[in-house]
Motif scaffolding. Structure first.
Motif, PDB file in Angstrom:
ATOM      1  N   SER A 130      -6.214  -7.473 -17.534  1.00  0.00           N
ATOM      2  CA  SER A 130      -6.991  -7.183 -16.334  1.00  0.00           C
ATOM      3  C   SER A 130      -7.296  -8.453 -15.557  1.00  0.00           C
ATOM      4  CB  SER A 130      -8.293  -6.468 -16.696  1.00  0.00           C
ATOM      5  OG  SER A 130      -9.075  -7.296 -17.538  1.00  0.00           O
ATOM      6  N   ARG A 131      -7.475  -8.292 -14.263  1.00  0.00           N
ATOM      7  CA  ARG A 131      -7.854  -9.399 -13.387  1.00  0.00           C
ATOM      8  C   ARG A 131      -9.368  -9.283 -13.164  1.00  0.00           C
ATOM      9  NH1 ARG A 131      -3.214 -11.608 -11.021  1.00  0.00           N
ATOM     10  NH2 ARG A 131      -1.323 -10.393 -11.318  1.00  0.00           N
ATOM     11  N   VAL A 132     -10.106  -9.755 -14.145  1.00  0.00           N
ATOM     12  CA  VAL A 132     -11.550  -9.519 -14.197  1.00  0.00           C
ATOM     13  C   VAL A 132     -12.296 -10.082 -12.981  1.00  0.00           C
ATOM     14  CG1 VAL A 132     -13.655  -9.893 -15.523  1.00  0.00           C
ATOM     15  CG2 VAL A 132     -11.524  -9.352 -16.702  1.00  0.00           C
ATOM     16  N   PRO A 133     -12.095 -11.351 -12.590  1.00  0.00           N
ATOM     17  CA  PRO A 133     -12.887 -11.882 -11.469  1.00  0.00           C
ATOM     18  C   PRO A 133     -12.676 -11.107 -10.167  1.00  0.00           C
ATOM     19  CG  PRO A 133     -11.817 -13.669 -12.669  1.00  0.00           C
ATOM     20  CD  PRO A 133     -11.220 -12.397 -13.171  1.00  0.00           C
ATOM     21  N   GLN A 134     -11.403 -10.810  -9.839  1.00  0.00           N
ATOM     22  CA  GLN A 134     -11.139 -10.095  -8.588  1.00  0.00           C
ATOM     23  C   GLN A 134     -11.677  -8.671  -8.636  1.00  0.00           C
ATOM     24  OE1 GLN A 134      -8.902 -11.746 -10.502  1.00  0.00           O
ATOM     25  NE2 GLN A 134      -7.245 -12.645  -9.256  1.00  0.00           N
ATOM     26  N   THR A 135     -11.479  -8.007  -9.765  1.00  0.00           N
ATOM     27  CA  THR A 135     -11.968  -6.635  -9.911  1.00  0.00           C
ATOM     28  C   THR A 135     -13.489  -6.584  -9.787  1.00  0.00           C
ATOM     29  OG1 THR A 135     -10.094  -6.010 -11.311  1.00  0.00           O
ATOM     30  CG2 THR A 135     -12.086  -4.650 -11.463  1.00  0.00           C
ATOM     31  N   ASN A 136     -14.168  -7.493 -10.467  1.00  0.00           N
ATOM     32  CA  ASN A 136     -15.632  -7.516 -10.424  1.00  0.00           C
ATOM     33  C   ASN A 136     -16.146  -7.830  -9.025  1.00  0.00           C
ATOM     34  OD1 ASN A 136     -15.835  -6.865 -13.107  1.00  0.00           O
ATOM     35  ND2 ASN A 136     -16.232  -8.949 -13.804  1.00  0.00           N
ATOM     36  N   GLU A 137     -15.446  -8.703  -8.304  1.00  0.00           N
ATOM     37  CA  GLU A 137     -15.876  -9.030  -6.944  1.00  0.00           C
ATOM     38  C   GLU A 137     -15.898  -7.783  -6.057  1.00  0.00           C
ATOM     39  OE1 GLU A 137     -14.180 -11.304  -2.981  1.00  0.00           O
ATOM     40  OE2 GLU A 137     -13.759 -12.210  -4.924  1.00  0.00           O
ATOM     41  N   ILE A 138     -14.835  -6.982  -6.149  1.00  0.00           N
ATOM     42  CA  ILE A 138     -14.756  -5.777  -5.322  1.00  0.00           C
ATOM     43  C   ILE A 138     -15.806  -4.760  -5.759  1.00  0.00           C
ATOM     44  CG2 ILE A 138     -13.299  -3.821  -4.667  1.00  0.00           C
ATOM     45  CD1 ILE A 138     -10.881  -5.705  -4.913  1.00  0.00           C
ATOM     46  N   LEU A 139     -15.927  -4.540  -7.066  1.00  0.00           N
ATOM     47  CA  LEU A 139     -16.894  -3.561  -7.557  1.00  0.00           C
ATOM     48  C   LEU A 139     -18.328  -3.950  -7.190  1.00  0.00           C
ATOM     49  CD1 LEU A 139     -15.427  -2.814 -11.112  1.00  0.00           C
ATOM     50  CD2 LEU A 139     -15.565  -1.215  -9.194  1.00  0.00           C
ATOM     51  N   GLU A 140     -18.657  -5.211  -7.361  1.00  0.00           N
ATOM     52  CA  GLU A 140     -20.019  -5.664  -7.055  1.00  0.00           C
ATOM     53  C   GLU A 140     -20.319  -5.561  -5.561  1.00  0.00           C
ATOM     54  OE1 GLU A 140     -20.312  -9.574  -8.683  1.00  0.00           O
ATOM     55  OE2 GLU A 140     -20.122  -8.882 -10.769  1.00  0.00           O
ATOM     56  N   ASN A 141     -19.339  -5.891  -4.744  1.00  0.00           N
ATOM     57  CA  ASN A 141     -19.562  -5.822  -3.303  1.00  0.00           C
ATOM     58  C   ASN A 141     -19.699  -4.380  -2.821  1.00  0.00           C
ATOM     59  OD1 ASN A 141     -19.800  -6.981  -0.651  1.00  0.00           O
ATOM     60  ND2 ASN A 141     -17.740  -6.234  -0.257  1.00  0.00           N
ATOM     61  N   PHE A 142     -18.819  -3.504  -3.279  1.00  0.00           N
ATOM     62  CA  PHE A 142     -18.880  -2.103  -2.864  1.00  0.00           C
ATOM     63  C   PHE A 142     -20.170  -1.431  -3.337  1.00  0.00           C
ATOM     64  CE2 PHE A 142     -14.096  -0.968  -2.149  1.00  0.00           C
ATOM     65  CZ  PHE A 142     -14.090  -1.813  -1.056  1.00  0.00           C
ATOM     66  N   ASN A 143     -20.699  -1.876  -4.481  1.00  0.00           N
ATOM     67  CA  ASN A 143     -21.919  -1.267  -5.018  1.00  0.00           C
ATOM     68  C   ASN A 143     -23.199  -1.922  -4.509  1.00  0.00           C
ATOM     69  OD1 ASN A 143     -21.268   0.954  -6.869  1.00  0.00           O
ATOM     70  ND2 ASN A 143     -20.125  -0.594  -8.019  1.00  0.00           N
TER      71      ASN A 143
ATOM     72  N   GLU B 291     -13.168   3.221 -12.019  1.00  0.00           N
ATOM     73  CA  GLU B 291     -14.514   2.759 -12.347  1.00  0.00           C
ATOM     74  C   GLU B 291     -15.549   3.378 -11.414  1.00  0.00           C
ATOM     75  OE1 GLU B 291     -15.794   0.808 -14.868  1.00  0.00           O
ATOM     76  OE2 GLU B 291     -13.803   1.187 -15.705  1.00  0.00           O
ATOM     77  N   LEU B 292     -15.242   3.397 -10.121  1.00  0.00           N
ATOM     78  CA  LEU B 292     -16.193   3.961  -9.152  1.00  0.00           C
ATOM     79  C   LEU B 292     -16.294   5.477  -9.299  1.00  0.00           C
ATOM     80  CD1 LEU B 292     -15.381   1.828  -5.968  1.00  0.00           C
ATOM     81  CD2 LEU B 292     -17.314   1.592  -7.535  1.00  0.00           C
ATOM     82  N   ASN B 293     -15.186   6.098  -9.668  1.00  0.00           N
ATOM     83  CA  ASN B 293     -15.173   7.558  -9.813  1.00  0.00           C
ATOM     84  C   ASN B 293     -16.067   8.028 -10.950  1.00  0.00           C
ATOM     85  OD1 ASN B 293     -14.223   9.938  -8.660  1.00  0.00           O
ATOM     86  ND2 ASN B 293     -12.550  10.120 -10.127  1.00  0.00           N
ATOM     87  N   LYS B 294     -16.360   7.128 -11.891  1.00  0.00           N
ATOM     88  CA  LYS B 294     -17.251   7.476 -13.000  1.00  0.00           C
ATOM     89  C   LYS B 294     -18.714   7.516 -12.566  1.00  0.00           C
ATOM     90  CE  LYS B 294     -14.291   5.093 -16.383  1.00  0.00           C
ATOM     91  NZ  LYS B 294     -14.215   3.905 -17.280  1.00  0.00           N
ATOM     92  N   MET B 295     -19.005   6.919 -11.403  1.00  0.00           N
ATOM     93  CA  MET B 295     -20.379   6.816 -10.942  1.00  0.00           C
ATOM     94  C   MET B 295     -20.740   8.021 -10.064  1.00  0.00           C
ATOM     95  SD  MET B 295     -20.390   2.756  -9.960  1.00  0.00           S
ATOM     96  CE  MET B 295     -19.695   1.539 -11.085  1.00  0.00           C
ATOM     97  N   GLU B 296     -21.903   8.568 -10.319  1.00  0.00           N
ATOM     98  CA  GLU B 296     -22.319   9.806  -9.650  1.00  0.00           C
ATOM     99  C   GLU B 296     -22.392   9.653  -8.137  1.00  0.00           C
ATOM    100  OE1 GLU B 296     -26.036  12.998  -9.820  1.00  0.00           O
ATOM    101  OE2 GLU B 296     -25.885  11.375 -11.294  1.00  0.00           O
ATOM    102  N   GLU B 297     -22.737   8.457  -7.652  1.00  0.00           N
ATOM    103  CA  GLU B 297     -22.935   8.280  -6.208  1.00  0.00           C
ATOM    104  C   GLU B 297     -21.640   8.054  -5.438  1.00  0.00           C
ATOM    105  OE1 GLU B 297     -23.765   4.142  -8.042  1.00  0.00           O
ATOM    106  OE2 GLU B 297     -23.854   6.267  -8.613  1.00  0.00           O
ATOM    107  N   TRP B 298     -20.502   8.037  -6.147  1.00  0.00           N
ATOM    108  CA  TRP B 298     -19.231   7.758  -5.483  1.00  0.00           C
ATOM    109  C   TRP B 298     -18.323   8.988  -5.430  1.00  0.00           C
ATOM    110  CZ3 TRP B 298     -17.530   3.686  -2.690  1.00  0.00           C
ATOM    111  CH2 TRP B 298     -18.274   2.497  -2.751  1.00  0.00           C
ATOM    112  N   ILE B 299     -17.634   9.112  -4.300  1.00  0.00           N
ATOM    113  CA  ILE B 299     -16.532  10.060  -4.130  1.00  0.00           C
ATOM    114  C   ILE B 299     -15.286   9.224  -3.876  1.00  0.00           C
ATOM    115  CG2 ILE B 299     -15.538  11.851  -2.648  1.00  0.00           C
ATOM    116  CD1 ILE B 299     -18.429  12.687  -1.976  1.00  0.00           C
ATOM    117  N   VAL B 300     -14.207   9.490  -4.596  1.00  0.00           N
ATOM    118  CA  VAL B 300     -12.975   8.712  -4.451  1.00  0.00           C
ATOM    119  C   VAL B 300     -11.848   9.632  -4.009  1.00  0.00           C
ATOM    120  CG1 VAL B 300     -11.282   7.246  -5.616  1.00  0.00           C
ATOM    121  CG2 VAL B 300     -13.717   7.073  -6.217  1.00  0.00           C
TER     122      VAL B 300
END
Length: 346
Positions: free
Chosen positions: A18-31, A60-69
């Motif tokens: 996995s590309r952890v830093p890039q993935t986390n950057e996007i997830l943290e920003n979107f959330n 990852e986002l699809n697992k969260m209740e507040e997200w629709i993907v």
């Protein structure tokens, strides 16, 4: 145990770095409460893991209740597809009907009594987004392998409007660098220049080596040799692992190289080569033939001025073919691409 590596594109393999830093950057920003960007574009050479990374973030986002993907197909009418997918969402359909949103003229649902039919697709999506906003949800749209086509241009323009209207809408796109570059250069889409671009670099060599050591029980030297043969290129990591798994009891690493080369050629390199200009090819042939790495030597060998060579060097870098990280030098970024280029000279 089945082979843990895969030759399929786009599907997350069992053995995945996995590309952890890039993935986390996007997830943290979107959330984030106030995201700094609602768009990210993931780009890189074919086989660099763009689709896998995008899919991982979407999951990852699809697992969260507040997200629709919602995933869209770049070759279809994106606005029509988005409207259809939003309307069919089980958690939102009842809210659309309760709000008396009549999309029957657009081919969505049935006519509602005492409701004015909505005739414009952008207006229909905006009304759906308003309902999503009321439910305190966020919408992520993913589009794989975008190109500068009419469907994508129209969708991107509409997306910009939805952002200005402050709807909770987010976009994650993948594409080859040239396709992303051409898209953001459209006069009406210059806002894409401000969208962060994740250019996927080679995988971490230490991580690749450790995976080979753990899976095959190899010592550091042999795993390091295999890692060097991949140059951190994700598809090569999969191919070499796949072939070694299938042949580890009967063939050495050296003996599986012809098959390794064949897979790289047929799955990726032939396509990359077909998209290069004749001058691109001439430069690569010269590098492969002379084994020169210094820019000065290469351009003098082919009789090209510095300014013009810089244009081609940068273009080949964008295409993921050349590594230009060392000042004044270039080298092949893809594993055994020099050997592939030599076969084009025959």
């Amino acid at each position: 145990m089945n082979n843990p590596f895969t030759l399929s594109f786009g599907k997350k393999p069992l053995q995945y770095i996995s590309r952890v830093p890039q993935t986390n950057e996007i997830l943290e920003n979107f959330n984030a409460l106030e995201p700094t960007s609602q768009i990210y574009m993931i780009t890189g050479v074919r086989g660099s893991g763009k689709t896998v990374m995008m899919t991982g973030i979407a999951n990852e986002l699809n697992k969260m209740e507040e997200w629709i993907v919602v995933e869209l197909n770049a070759t279809r009418d994106l606005l029509q597809s988005l409207a259809a997918k939003l309307y069919s969402l089980p958690e939102m359909y009842a809210h659309f009907v309760q709000a008396k949103l009549d999309f029957s003229i657009l081919g969505l649902g049935v006519s509602l009594e005492n409701a004015t039919p909505i005739t414009d697709i952008e207006n229909a999506i905006a009304l759906m987004l308003a309902e999503i906003q009321k439910k305190k949800k966020r919408l992520l749209i993913t589009i794989d392998e975008v190109t500068n086509c009419e469907y994508v241009r129209v969708f991107a323009s509409a997306f910009q409007i939805f952002m200005r209207q402050e709807y909770p809408i987010f976009l994650l796109m993948t594409g080859l660098y040239d396709n992303i570059y051409n898209l953001q250069n459209e006069d009406s889409l210059t806002f894409l220049y401000r969208a962060p671009k994740m250019i996927l670099e080679p995988l971490n060599y230490t991580a690749v080596r450790k995976h080979y050591m753990d899976i095959f029980g190899l010592d550091m030297e042999v795993a390091g040799e295999m890692t060097g043969l991949t140059k951190g290129y994700p598809f090569a990591f999969q191919v070499l692992g796949y072939l070694y798994w299938e042949n580890r009891e009967v063939k050495t690493i050296e003996e599986i190289l012809p098959e390794y080369d064949q897979y790289l050629e047929e799955y990726v390199y032939d396509k990359i080569w077909s998209e290069l200009s004749e001058q691109d090819k001439n430069i690569l042939i010269e590098i492969s033939q002379s084994k020169a790495t210094k820019v000065k030597d290469i351009r003098e060998n082919i009789g090209m001025k510095s300014e013009l060579f810089s244009v081609y060097r940068d273009r080949l870098k964008r295409k993921g073919v050349l590594d230009t990280r060392t000042y004044g030098e270039v080298s092949f970024a893809l594993p055994r691409f020099a050997e592939f280029v030599q076969t084009r000279m025959l």
